[in-house]
Design a protein around this motif. Structure first.
Motif, mmCIF file in Angstrom:
data_model
loop_
_atom_site.group_PDB
_atom_site.id
_atom_site.type_symbol
_atom_site.label_atom_id
_atom_site.label_comp_id
_atom_site.label_asym_id
_atom_site.label_seq_id
_atom_site.Cartn_x
_atom_site.Cartn_y
_atom_site.Cartn_z
ATOM 1 N N PRO A 86 0.826 -1.220 0.000
ATOM 2 C CA PRO A 86 0.000 0.000 0.000
ATOM 3 C C PRO A 86 0.856 1.264 0.000
ATOM 4 O O PRO A 86 1.837 1.361 0.740
ATOM 5 C CB PRO A 86 -0.816 -0.129 1.286
ATOM 6 C CG PRO A 86 -0.918 -1.609 1.502
ATOM 7 C CD PRO A 86 0.418 -2.155 1.057
ATOM 8 N N GLU A 87 0.488 2.192 -0.845
ATOM 9 C CA GLU A 87 1.195 3.467 -1.006
ATOM 10 C C GLU A 87 0.270 4.563 -0.486
ATOM 11 O O GLU A 87 -0.830 4.765 -1.013
ATOM 12 C CB GLU A 87 1.535 3.668 -2.486
ATOM 13 C CG GLU A 87 2.096 5.007 -2.853
ATOM 14 C CD GLU A 87 3.433 5.313 -2.190
ATOM 15 O OE1 GLU A 87 3.600 6.459 -1.747
ATOM 16 O OE2 GLU A 87 4.286 4.417 -2.104
ATOM 17 N N GLU A 88 0.728 5.267 0.543
ATOM 18 C CA GLU A 88 -0.103 6.272 1.202
ATOM 19 C C GLU A 88 -0.666 7.305 0.223
ATOM 20 O O GLU A 88 -1.839 7.667 0.287
ATOM 21 C CB GLU A 88 0.721 6.964 2.291
ATOM 22 C CG GLU A 88 -0.091 7.885 3.161
ATOM 23 C CD GLU A 88 0.748 8.469 4.289
ATOM 24 O OE1 GLU A 88 0.560 9.664 4.568
ATOM 25 O OE2 GLU A 88 1.578 7.749 4.867
ATOM 26 N N SER A 89 0.162 7.778 -0.700
ATOM 27 C CA SER A 89 -0.281 8.837 -1.613
ATOM 28 C C SER A 89 -1.325 8.357 -2.625
ATOM 29 O O SER A 89 -2.030 9.166 -3.216
ATOM 30 C CB SER A 89 0.920 9.444 -2.350
ATOM 31 O OG SER A 89 1.574 8.452 -3.094
ATOM 32 N N ILE A 90 -1.443 7.048 -2.805
ATOM 33 C CA ILE A 90 -2.430 6.489 -3.734
ATOM 34 C C ILE A 90 -3.656 5.994 -2.964
ATOM 35 O O ILE A 90 -4.765 5.993 -3.472
ATOM 36 C CB ILE A 90 -1.811 5.341 -4.567
ATOM 37 C CG1 ILE A 90 -0.649 5.855 -5.413
ATOM 38 C CG2 ILE A 90 -2.851 4.674 -5.459
ATOM 39 C CD1 ILE A 90 0.142 4.757 -6.106
ATOM 40 N N GLY A 91 -3.431 5.557 -1.728
ATOM 41 C CA GLY A 91 -4.525 5.076 -0.894
ATOM 42 C C GLY A 91 -4.686 3.566 -0.905
ATOM 43 O O GLY A 91 -5.412 3.012 -0.088
ATOM 44 N N VAL A 92 -4.053 2.906 -1.864
ATOM 45 C CA VAL A 92 -4.085 1.441 -1.975
ATOM 46 C C VAL A 92 -2.726 0.994 -2.507
ATOM 47 O O VAL A 92 -1.879 1.831 -2.841
ATOM 48 C CB VAL A 92 -5.199 0.958 -2.941
ATOM 49 C CG1 VAL A 92 -6.580 1.288 -2.406
ATOM 50 C CG2 VAL A 92 -5.010 1.512 -4.332
ATOM 51 N N ALA A 93 -2.538 -0.310 -2.616
ATOM 52 C CA ALA A 93 -1.317 -0.805 -3.257
ATOM 53 C C ALA A 93 -1.344 -0.380 -4.730
ATOM 54 O O ALA A 93 -2.404 -0.408 -5.365
ATOM 55 C CB ALA A 93 -1.230 -2.319 -3.147
ATOM 56 N N PRO A 94 -0.207 0.030 -5.283
ATOM 57 C CA PRO A 94 -0.181 0.465 -6.680
ATOM 58 C C PRO A 94 -0.789 -0.540 -7.659
ATOM 59 O O PRO A 94 -1.487 -0.140 -8.596
ATOM 60 C CB PRO A 94 1.308 0.683 -6.944
ATOM 61 C CG PRO A 94 1.847 1.103 -5.604
ATOM 62 C CD PRO A 94 1.081 0.252 -4.620
ATOM 63 N N ILE A 95 -0.588 -1.840 -7.431
ATOM 64 C CA ILE A 95 -1.168 -2.814 -8.357
ATOM 65 C C ILE A 95 -2.692 -2.759 -8.325
ATOM 66 O O ILE A 95 -3.347 -2.917 -9.354
ATOM 67 C CB ILE A 95 -0.643 -4.254 -8.093
ATOM 68 C CG1 ILE A 95 -1.012 -5.193 -9.237
ATOM 69 C CG2 ILE A 95 -1.150 -4.791 -6.769
ATOM 70 C CD1 ILE A 95 -0.381 -4.863 -10.555
ATOM 71 N N GLU A 96 -3.272 -2.483 -7.161
ATOM 72 C CA GLU A 96 -4.726 -2.358 -7.070
ATOM 73 C C GLU A 96 -5.204 -1.135 -7.855
ATOM 74 O O GLU A 96 -6.238 -1.192 -8.536
ATOM 75 C CB GLU A 96 -5.170 -2.261 -5.615
ATOM 76 C CG GLU A 96 -4.940 -3.544 -4.837
ATOM 77 C CD GLU A 96 -5.270 -3.414 -3.364
ATOM 78 O OE1 GLU A 96 -6.128 -4.186 -2.908
ATOM 79 O OE2 GLU A 96 -4.671 -2.554 -2.685
ATOM 80 N N ALA A 97 -4.446 -0.050 -7.780
ATOM 81 C CA ALA A 97 -4.794 1.147 -8.543
ATOM 82 C C ALA A 97 -4.669 0.885 -10.043
ATOM 83 O O ALA A 97 -5.517 1.318 -10.827
ATOM 84 C CB ALA A 97 -3.913 2.319 -8.119
ATOM 85 N N LEU A 98 -3.616 0.173 -10.446
ATOM 86 C CA LEU A 98 -3.467 -0.159 -11.876
ATOM 87 C C LEU A 98 -4.634 -1.009 -12.356
ATOM 88 O O LEU A 98 -5.179 -0.779 -13.443
ATOM 89 C CB LEU A 98 -2.148 -0.902 -12.121
ATOM 90 C CG LEU A 98 -0.871 -0.085 -12.014
ATOM 91 C CD1 LEU A 98 0.346 -0.992 -12.188
ATOM 92 C CD2 LEU A 98 -0.841 1.053 -13.036
ATOM 93 N N ARG A 99 -5.022 -1.977 -11.550
ATOM 94 C CA ARG A 99 -6.143 -2.854 -11.927
ATOM 95 C C ARG A 99 -7.456 -2.068 -12.017
ATOM 96 O O ARG A 99 -8.370 -2.465 -12.729
ATOM 97 C CB ARG A 99 -6.277 -4.008 -10.939
ATOM 98 C CG ARG A 99 -5.117 -5.004 -11.046
ATOM 99 C CD ARG A 99 -5.148 -6.055 -9.953
ATOM 100 N NE ARG A 99 -6.337 -6.872 -9.991
ATOM 101 C CZ ARG A 99 -6.476 -7.993 -10.704
ATOM 102 N NH1 ARG A 99 -5.476 -8.427 -11.424
ATOM 103 N NH2 ARG A 99 -7.600 -8.673 -10.677
#
Length: 114
Positions: A86-99
């Protein structure tokens, strides 16, 4: 972040990925060579996180993101760790954001890691 913070995913072998994609193991190795995928040997044989695939295909936004992370100095294990943590600035893990289709946001954050 600790290893316990990472999202959980199944890890697939080269033959598993070949079956999933309907390709040969040689083609899967080419995908790795072309940075369309990234894999790890940290627990024995080369394995790829299952979360890197969506609907039986390689997540299309993964390749460009791998390039950005490579440019930032990440090795394969570091790239996988960053994508699954999980990446704080994205709010979720980057792979979850990519998906979820948030490629530009993920790459913008990855580019700041230089």
């Amino acid at each position: 972040m600790t290893a316990h913070d990472k999202i959980q995913t199944e890890w697939l072998s080269i033959p598993d990925v070949a079956d999933l994609l309907g390709e040969t193991p040689g083609r899967v190795r080419r995908l790795l060579d072309e940075n369309a995928l990234v894999a790890s040997r940290r627990e024995g044989p080369l394995k790829i996180p299952a979360v890197f695939f969506l609907d039986g295909e390689v997540l299309s936004s993964l390749r460009g993101t791998i390039f950005v992370l490579n440019d930032a100095g990440f090795d394969d294990d570091g790239t996988i760790d960053w994508l699954l943590t999980p990446e704080e600035s994205i709010g979720v893990a980057p792979i979850e954001a990519l998906r979820a289709g948030r490629k530009a946001e993920v790459r913008r954050v990855a580019a700041t890691l230089l």
